[in-house]
Design a protein around this motif. Sequence first.
Motif, PDB file in Angstrom:
ATOM      1  N   LEU A   1       5.491 -11.895   8.515  1.00  0.00           N
ATOM      2  CA  LEU A   1       6.511 -10.846   8.560  1.00  0.00           C
ATOM      3  C   LEU A   1       7.062 -10.580   7.163  1.00  0.00           C
ATOM      4  CD1 LEU A   1       8.493 -11.913  11.761  1.00  0.00           C
ATOM      5  CD2 LEU A   1       6.817 -10.066  11.571  1.00  0.00           C
ATOM      6  N   MET A   2       7.317 -11.625   6.403  1.00  0.00           N
ATOM      7  CA  MET A   2       7.818 -11.442   5.034  1.00  0.00           C
ATOM      8  C   MET A   2       6.753 -10.796   4.147  1.00  0.00           C
ATOM      9  SD  MET A   2      10.029 -14.897   4.245  1.00  0.00           S
ATOM     10  CE  MET A   2       9.129 -16.076   5.248  1.00  0.00           C
ATOM     11  N   THR A   3       5.541 -11.256   4.279  1.00  0.00           N
ATOM     12  CA  THR A   3       4.452 -10.703   3.472  1.00  0.00           C
ATOM     13  C   THR A   3       4.289  -9.207   3.733  1.00  0.00           C
ATOM     14  OG1 THR A   3       3.317 -12.827   3.405  1.00  0.00           O
ATOM     15  CG2 THR A   3       1.981 -10.873   3.004  1.00  0.00           C
ATOM     16  N   ASP A   4       4.374  -8.804   4.981  1.00  0.00           N
ATOM     17  CA  ASP A   4       4.199  -7.397   5.325  1.00  0.00           C
ATOM     18  C   ASP A   4       5.394  -6.541   4.895  1.00  0.00           C
ATOM     19  OD1 ASP A   4       1.772  -7.985   6.455  1.00  0.00           O
ATOM     20  OD2 ASP A   4       2.489  -7.957   8.518  1.00  0.00           O
ATOM     21  N   GLU A   5       6.622  -7.040   5.147  1.00  0.00           N
ATOM     22  CA  GLU A   5       7.797  -6.194   4.932  1.00  0.00           C
ATOM     23  C   GLU A   5       8.243  -6.139   3.484  1.00  0.00           C
ATOM     24  OE1 GLU A   5      10.255  -5.591   8.974  1.00  0.00           O
ATOM     25  OE2 GLU A   5      10.831  -7.372   7.845  1.00  0.00           O
ATOM     26  N   MET A   6       8.146  -7.265   2.743  1.00  0.00           N
ATOM     27  CA  MET A   6       8.652  -7.220   1.370  1.00  0.00           C
ATOM     28  C   MET A   6       7.674  -7.777   0.343  1.00  0.00           C
ATOM     29  SD  MET A   6       9.420 -10.666   1.085  1.00  0.00           S
ATOM     30  CE  MET A   6      10.215 -10.653  -0.498  1.00  0.00           C
ATOM     31  N   GLY A   7       6.438  -8.072   0.761  1.00  0.00           N
ATOM     32  CA  GLY A   7       5.391  -8.379  -0.202  1.00  0.00           C
ATOM     33  C   GLY A   7       5.353  -9.782  -0.739  1.00  0.00           C
ATOM     34  N   LYS A   8       6.037 -10.726  -0.103  1.00  0.00           N
ATOM     35  CA  LYS A   8       6.009 -12.104  -0.591  1.00  0.00           C
ATOM     36  C   LYS A   8       4.604 -12.681  -0.389  1.00  0.00           C
ATOM     37  CE  LYS A   8       9.591 -14.650   0.367  1.00  0.00           C
ATOM     38  NZ  LYS A   8      10.250 -14.935  -0.914  1.00  0.00           N
ATOM     39  N   PRO A   9       4.009 -13.277  -1.428  1.00  0.00           N
ATOM     40  CA  PRO A   9       2.698 -13.907  -1.248  1.00  0.00           C
ATOM     41  C   PRO A   9       2.723 -14.898  -0.085  1.00  0.00           C
ATOM     42  CG  PRO A   9       3.207 -13.763  -3.576  1.00  0.00           C
ATOM     43  CD  PRO A   9       4.445 -13.331  -2.834  1.00  0.00           C
ATOM     44  N   ILE A  10       1.677 -14.881   0.718  1.00  0.00           N
ATOM     45  CA  ILE A  10       1.690 -15.630   1.968  1.00  0.00           C
ATOM     46  C   ILE A  10       1.906 -17.121   1.749  1.00  0.00           C
ATOM     47  CG2 ILE A  10      -0.835 -15.873   2.020  1.00  0.00           C
ATOM     48  CD1 ILE A  10       1.510 -15.311   5.065  1.00  0.00           C
ATOM     49  N   LYS A  11       1.374 -17.660   0.649  1.00  0.00           N
ATOM     50  CA  LYS A  11       1.571 -19.092   0.421  1.00  0.00           C
ATOM     51  C   LYS A  11       3.032 -19.408   0.106  1.00  0.00           C
ATOM     52  CE  LYS A  11      -0.207 -18.668  -4.330  1.00  0.00           C
ATOM     53  NZ  LYS A  11      -1.338 -19.037  -5.228  1.00  0.00           N
ATOM     54  N   GLU A  12       3.748 -18.480  -0.518  1.00  0.00           N
ATOM     55  CA  GLU A  12       5.173 -18.664  -0.737  1.00  0.00           C
ATOM     56  C   GLU A  12       5.957 -18.426   0.547  1.00  0.00           C
ATOM     57  OE1 GLU A  12       6.729 -16.435  -3.993  1.00  0.00           O
ATOM     58  OE2 GLU A  12       5.131 -17.027  -5.367  1.00  0.00           O
ATOM     59  N   ALA A  13       5.526 -17.472   1.352  1.00  0.00           N
ATOM     60  CA  ALA A  13       6.211 -17.173   2.604  1.00  0.00           C
ATOM     61  C   ALA A  13       6.153 -18.367   3.555  1.00  0.00           C
ATOM     62  CB  ALA A  13       5.607 -15.938   3.255  1.00  0.00           C
ATOM     63  N   ARG A  14       5.007 -19.036   3.608  1.00  0.00           N
ATOM     64  CA  ARG A  14       4.925 -20.240   4.443  1.00  0.00           C
ATOM     65  C   ARG A  14       5.931 -21.285   3.977  1.00  0.00           C
ATOM     66  NH1 ARG A  14      -1.042 -19.826   3.254  1.00  0.00           N
ATOM     67  NH2 ARG A  14      -1.953 -18.550   4.928  1.00  0.00           N
ATOM     68  N   GLY A  15       6.026 -21.446   2.669  1.00  0.00           N
ATOM     69  CA  GLY A  15       6.983 -22.399   2.129  1.00  0.00           C
ATOM     70  C   GLY A  15       8.411 -22.034   2.462  1.00  0.00           C
TER      71      GLY A  15
ATOM     72  N   ASN B   1       0.801  -1.234   0.000  1.00  0.00           N
ATOM     73  CA  ASN B   1       0.000   0.000   0.000  1.00  0.00           C
ATOM     74  C   ASN B   1       0.829   1.277   0.000  1.00  0.00           C
ATOM     75  OD1 ASN B   1       0.923   0.223   2.685  1.00  0.00           O
ATOM     76  ND2 ASN B   1      -0.926  -0.751   3.508  1.00  0.00           N
ATOM     77  N   GLY B   2       2.154   1.164   0.066  1.00  0.00           N
ATOM     78  CA  GLY B   2       3.009   2.336   0.038  1.00  0.00           C
ATOM     79  C   GLY B   2       3.045   3.130   1.335  1.00  0.00           C
ATOM     80  N   GLN B   3       2.466   2.594   2.409  1.00  0.00           N
ATOM     81  CA  GLN B   3       2.421   3.299   3.683  1.00  0.00           C
ATOM     82  C   GLN B   3       3.507   2.788   4.620  1.00  0.00           C
ATOM     83  OE1 GLN B   3      -1.560   2.830   5.214  1.00  0.00           O
ATOM     84  NE2 GLN B   3      -2.510   3.850   3.464  1.00  0.00           N
ATOM     85  N   THR B   4       3.929   3.657   5.549  1.00  0.00           N
ATOM     86  CA  THR B   4       4.936   3.266   6.528  1.00  0.00           C
ATOM     87  C   THR B   4       4.398   2.125   7.389  1.00  0.00           C
ATOM     88  OG1 THR B   4       5.893   5.474   6.598  1.00  0.00           O
ATOM     89  CG2 THR B   4       6.342   4.036   8.466  1.00  0.00           C
ATOM     90  N   LEU B   5       5.185   1.076   7.504  1.00  0.00           N
ATOM     91  CA  LEU B   5       4.776  -0.106   8.267  1.00  0.00           C
ATOM     92  C   LEU B   5       5.264  -0.032   9.705  1.00  0.00           C
ATOM     93  CD1 LEU B   5       3.466  -2.952   8.183  1.00  0.00           C
ATOM     94  CD2 LEU B   5       5.716  -3.834   7.477  1.00  0.00           C
ATOM     95  N   HIS B   6       6.560   0.183   9.877  1.00  0.00           N
ATOM     96  CA  HIS B   6       7.139   0.303  11.215  1.00  0.00           C
ATOM     97  C   HIS B   6       8.576   0.788  11.095  1.00  0.00           C
ATOM     98  CE1 HIS B   6       7.598  -4.301  10.535  1.00  0.00           C
ATOM     99  NE2 HIS B   6       8.664  -3.712  10.078  1.00  0.00           N
ATOM    100  N   SER B   7       9.163   1.112  12.236  1.00  0.00           N
ATOM    101  CA  SER B   7      10.559   1.548  12.294  1.00  0.00           C
ATOM    102  C   SER B   7      11.272   0.772  13.396  1.00  0.00           C
ATOM    103  CB  SER B   7      10.660   3.050  12.570  1.00  0.00           C
ATOM    104  OG  SER B   7      10.125   3.801  11.500  1.00  0.00           O
TER     105      SER B   7
END
Length: 456
Positions: A67-81, A9-15
């Motif tokens: 965490l991967m899905t949120d920070e770098m956009g990896k699809p969740i099904k790939e992130a689980r793998g 979404n282009g918004q700040t996630l965290h610092s």
Amino acid sequence: MLTVTNPTNGQTLHSYPALDRVGMEERIQLAHEGFTHWRKTSFNERARLLQRVANLMRNQEERLARLMTDEMGKPIKEARGEVQKAAWCAEHYAEHGEAYLKTYELPSDATRSYIQHLPLGTVLGILPWNAPFWLAFRFCAPALMAGNTCLIKHDPHVPACAEAIADLFVQADAPPGVLQSLPLKTPDVEAAIRHPHIKAVSFTGSSVGGSKVASMAASELKPAVLELGGSDPAIVLADADLEQAADLIGFSRIINAGQSCIAAKRIIVEAPVYDRFLELLEARLAPLKMGDPASDDTDIGPIAREELRAELARQVDQTRAAGARCLLGGEVPDGPGYFYPVTLLADVTNDMPACREETFGPVAVVLKADSAEQALSIANDSEFGLAGSIWTETSRGEALASDIETGQVVVNGLVKTDPRLPSGGIKRSGYGRELGPHGIMEFVNIQQVWVGPKQG
């Protein structure tokens, strides 16, 4: 601070706070002190720690994947793998590390002479954003099993992933200093590489970044392993199983939204089957769904950062301007986030930007070759040499494999990394090997022991 923007979404996630020089020194010192004890532990003790960490990852799969899905956009099904694959890597070295490092006899004029494998000390892993769990364990599992301590310095855009990995070792009751995160801003990394307690460096990232790290490590006479960029060829010859080739090459091209070093990037097809293969590949790619990576039915998530998407768009635009045909995608979509559609470019030639440069996104480029010999020539006409595949009759593929200038060749299959097999590149794709029995040898002292008296 290490500030993360959510690529969806282009918004700040965290610092997250970055370490200053004092904080960096403290963690390196703790790793150095931890090494004095960890190096004396048994293989069984090291294996038990890696197994506990692997069990924690499997039990916490969903949390870690998110965490991967949120920070770098990896699809969740790939992130689980990816979480499961990282756990597999830890388990593999827990099971096989001792055998890989076994002491063995070599005959000489000694009463007894042998080789033993000893740890070096604290090893620094400089890691990218695109596979933050897998690449961390590809580095740390063999290094820890060999008796080294590890510091993981991830890309600043995935600090939560880095902290989560370090916390897994805390949860697993690892001794102090065995594995820690080193959250540094990029300008501070050189000081870490040059620190006298850092004994070796592993780097995964761009060729430009790798050359800088290699120069720093070499000036300090420290060993380094570099896994760098690629423009991996996939050669499809006229006798290939075209349906299977289109399916697996298409899948390779869109894993992690195409943000993978070993993805098929230059698809070189022999002329008699060129048009048919294009039809099959387009049919494979066209239905893929781009969207929210947190959704289980999403195939393509966003590009990790805005500037990376802009670079990918430039490469596609310039390749089209040079004469390539665009069969799918090719345009930056409207709306929030850093999405880029699955793109298929045909009639590409090897001098176009999408071939001369590494494309990090869901862009498949297809080239035509008049013969197998020309296909090999095109494949090898690259400054990169990471991995490649060849699709043809099996025995012919094996015969041609040695003519492909890459560190890894797959015949009639998906190019991937596997804890059981060594992985790495040549040319500007780096040097050294990770994984398999070869990977664990990169950060050990291969010590010769000669025991007298001398024999006649």
